[in-house]
Design an enzyme around this catalytic site. Structure first.
Site, PDB file in Angstrom:
ATOM      1  N   TYR A 154       0.940  -1.100   0.130  1.00  0.00           N
ATOM      2  CA  TYR A 154       0.215  -0.239  -0.096  1.00  0.00           C
ATOM      3  C   TYR A 154       0.838   1.042   0.113  1.00  0.00           C
ATOM      4  CZ  TYR A 154      -3.564   3.429   1.989  1.00  0.00           C
ATOM      5  OH  TYR A 154      -4.335   4.858   2.102  1.00  0.00           O
ATOM      6  N   ASP A 249       9.488   2.279  -1.421  1.00  0.00           N
ATOM      7  CA  ASP A 249       8.330   3.310  -0.634  1.00  0.00           C
ATOM      8  C   ASP A 249       8.682   2.805   1.042  1.00  0.00           C
ATOM      9  OD1 ASP A 249       6.883   4.408   1.021  1.00  0.00           O
ATOM     10  OD2 ASP A 249       5.069   3.192   0.326  1.00  0.00           O
ATOM     11  N   LYS A 277       5.678   9.783   8.117  1.00  0.00           N
ATOM     12  CA  LYS A 277       5.366  10.640   9.160  1.00  0.00           C
ATOM     13  C   LYS A 277       6.510  10.683  10.035  1.00  0.00           C
ATOM     14  CE  LYS A 277       1.673   7.203   9.135  1.00  0.00           C
ATOM     15  NZ  LYS A 277       1.128   6.654   7.805  1.00  0.00           N
TER      16      LYS A 277
HETATM   17  N1  HOZ Z   1      -1.127   4.171   5.919  1.00  0.00           N
HETATM   18  C1  HOZ Z   1      -1.450   2.966   7.581  1.00  0.00           C
HETATM   19  C2  HOZ Z   1      -0.209   2.448   7.651  1.00  0.00           C
HETATM   20  N2  HOZ Z   1      -1.123   1.166   6.796  1.00  0.00           N
HETATM   21  C3  HOZ Z   1      -3.146   2.694   7.718  1.00  0.00           C
HETATM   22  C4  HOZ Z   1      -3.605   4.337   8.748  1.00  0.00           C
HETATM   23  C5  HOZ Z   1      -4.902   4.275   8.077  1.00  0.00           C
HETATM   24  O1  HOZ Z   1      -5.347   4.260   7.252  1.00  0.00           O
HETATM   25  O2  HOZ Z   1      -5.418   5.299   8.601  1.00  0.00           O
END
Ligand code: HOZ
Length: 445
Positions: A154, A249, A277
């Site tokens: 993702y 990433d 972050k």
């Molecule tokens: N991007 C975060 C880690 N997979 C998930 C947090 C979210 O989608 O709120």
């Protein structure tokens, strides 16, 4: 065994439930990001009032040992000494100017010093912005259209990347997203992770047409799935051979698996790197970086347009500088401590599962890990998808009732921070033993 919101027998949830009902009237699902809704695990989403060190407190005054860590960035725990103070000091001088501040170069210097292949960096506001900008840059640099990503990875919610994605998309069990025209994803090739042959085949079929291969070098978004030995080396070799760019990433792994991220840990250098972050100490930040030759194509120097009023904002820069400076000066103790405690924790829980006869396996790299409810091994999305997600949901709720907050999805990595103590680890293992006892066949807890 259902996933309906039944009141916990062990901890109060009324205040969280009331707030959720109120939020649902105004915010889709009551949440500003889908996995927070606890849809795949059931029960009442938490409303947090405070975090300190390794712990969180919710509005019902429940206290939890936190293994989410804001989905990874809180490597020093919640509100670590120096970080809130740095943010407060910066805020006193104003929160946003839409103009440059010295702090941007200060943070850039630290990131560049840790990642040898990053000569220039551009700050943005989220991992999503970082990955979509890096892809635009790769396409411009190579003059090619296709991109490769991997099933279960993702990279945020940009249209072109919502193809066979992990994280919330996998958690909800949906193939992608409505509202993304088919034409927008036709240039995205989604391949199985850890499968070098599949990549070779794709490059054979689309020779000289693939702009970049984007990968989470250790996947966190189908749960934690490390690369098989030499897999990252193969990605590097194949992309170089074809003139395609390799993008790591490192939104989750940067500064987490080592100060220099997964690329330091595995000794494989990509062309571009994306960050999230953690480089903002948990505040909203992302970044992408690489060699000057590529980065100089970004506006205003070059033709690749990308912009943002809040990019490099002074509060996030201050939190990032405070966090990364601490990490840099305590490198050896922090990363060694994370390794030791994470090993104790994950091995302790797996031993408890074996004793209880619950078929499970664990993947862990450093302080990033997942307990999968399958005998395993889990090496890609096909094997991750074999997990018993109902069993995970019962485990999740049983742990929450015992004061342990895990990611509310089987397909998300958990994180340990430098603030977690040996006592936290012992308490978590004890909670897991009790949780497994509640999971005997026919139990409905
Ligand atoms: N991007 C975060 C880690 N997979 C998930 C947090 C979210 O989608 O709120």
């Amino acid at each position: 065994m259902g996933l309906t919101a039944t009141a916990s027998m062990i901890r109060p949830v009324e205040a969280s439930r009331k707030l959720q009902k109120r939020a649902e009237l105004m915010i889709p699902g009551g949440v500003n990001s889908p996995v927070r809704a606890f849809g795949s695990v059931g029960g009442d989403p938490l409303f947090i009032v405070r975090g300190q060190g390794s712990h969180l407190w919710d509005v019902d005054e429940n206290k939890y040992i936190d293994y989410v860590g804001s989905w990874g960035p809180l490597i020093l725990g919640h509100a670590p000494p120096g970080v809130p103070e740095a943010v407060a000091t910066a805020a006193k001088d104003g929160t946003s100017f839409g103009a440059s501040t010295a702090a941007e170069a200060d943070l850039a210097e630290i990131v560049i010093s840790a990642f040898p292949q990053v000569e220039k960096i551009r700050f943005v506001n989220s991992g999503t912005e970082a990955t979509m900008s890096a892809i635009r840059l790769a396409r411009a640099y190579t003059g090619r259209k296709y991109i490769v990503k991997f099933e279960g990875c993702y990279h945020g919610h940009a249209d072109a990347l919502l193809v066979k994605a992990g994280s919330g998309v996998a958690t909800l069990g949906i193939p992608g997203s409505a509202g993304v025209p088919e034409e927008f994803t036709q240039l995205t090739l989604a391949l199985p992770f850890n499968d070098t042959d599949a990549l070779e085949l794709a490059f054979k079929k689309f020779s000289n047409q693939i702009a970049c291969v984007m990968v989470e070098p250790v996947v966190g978004n189908m749960g934690c799935v490390p690369p098989l030995p030499l897999y990252l080396d193969a990605l590097r070799e194949i992309t170089i051979r074809d003139g395609s760019l390799l993008i790591f990433d490192e939104v989750m792994t940067g500064f987490r698996l080592a100060f220099g991220g997964a690329q330091e840990r595995y000794g494989v250098l990509p062309d571009l790197t994306t960050f999230g972050k953690i480089i903002g100490g948990g505040l909203p930040v992302g970044a992408y970086g690489g060699p000057s030759e590529i980065m100089n194509m970004v506006a205003p120097l070059g033709p690749v347009y990308q912009a943002g009023t809040l990019s490099g904002n002074p509060l996030a820069m201050a939190a990032g500088i405070a966090t990364l400076r601490y990490l840099r000066s305590h490198k050896s103790t922090v990363y060694t401590g994370l390794e030791i405690r994470s090993a104790q924790l994950t091995e302790g829980v797996i031993a408890a599962s074996a004793e209880a006869g619950v078929p499970m396996c664990c993947n862990r790299i450093g302080s990033m890990f997942t307990w999968f409810f399958t005998p395993g091994p889990v090496t890609d999305w096909t094997s991750a998808a074999k997990c018993d997600t109902q069993a995970f949901a019962r485990f999740f709720r049983a742990m929450l009732d015992r004061g342990v907050y895990l990611p509310p999805s089987q397909f998300e990595a958990a994180f340990l921070s430098a603030a977690h103590t040996e006592n936290d680890v012992h308490q978590t293992i004890a909670a897991a033993k009790q949780a497994f006892a509640t999971m005997r066949v026919g139990s409905s807890s």
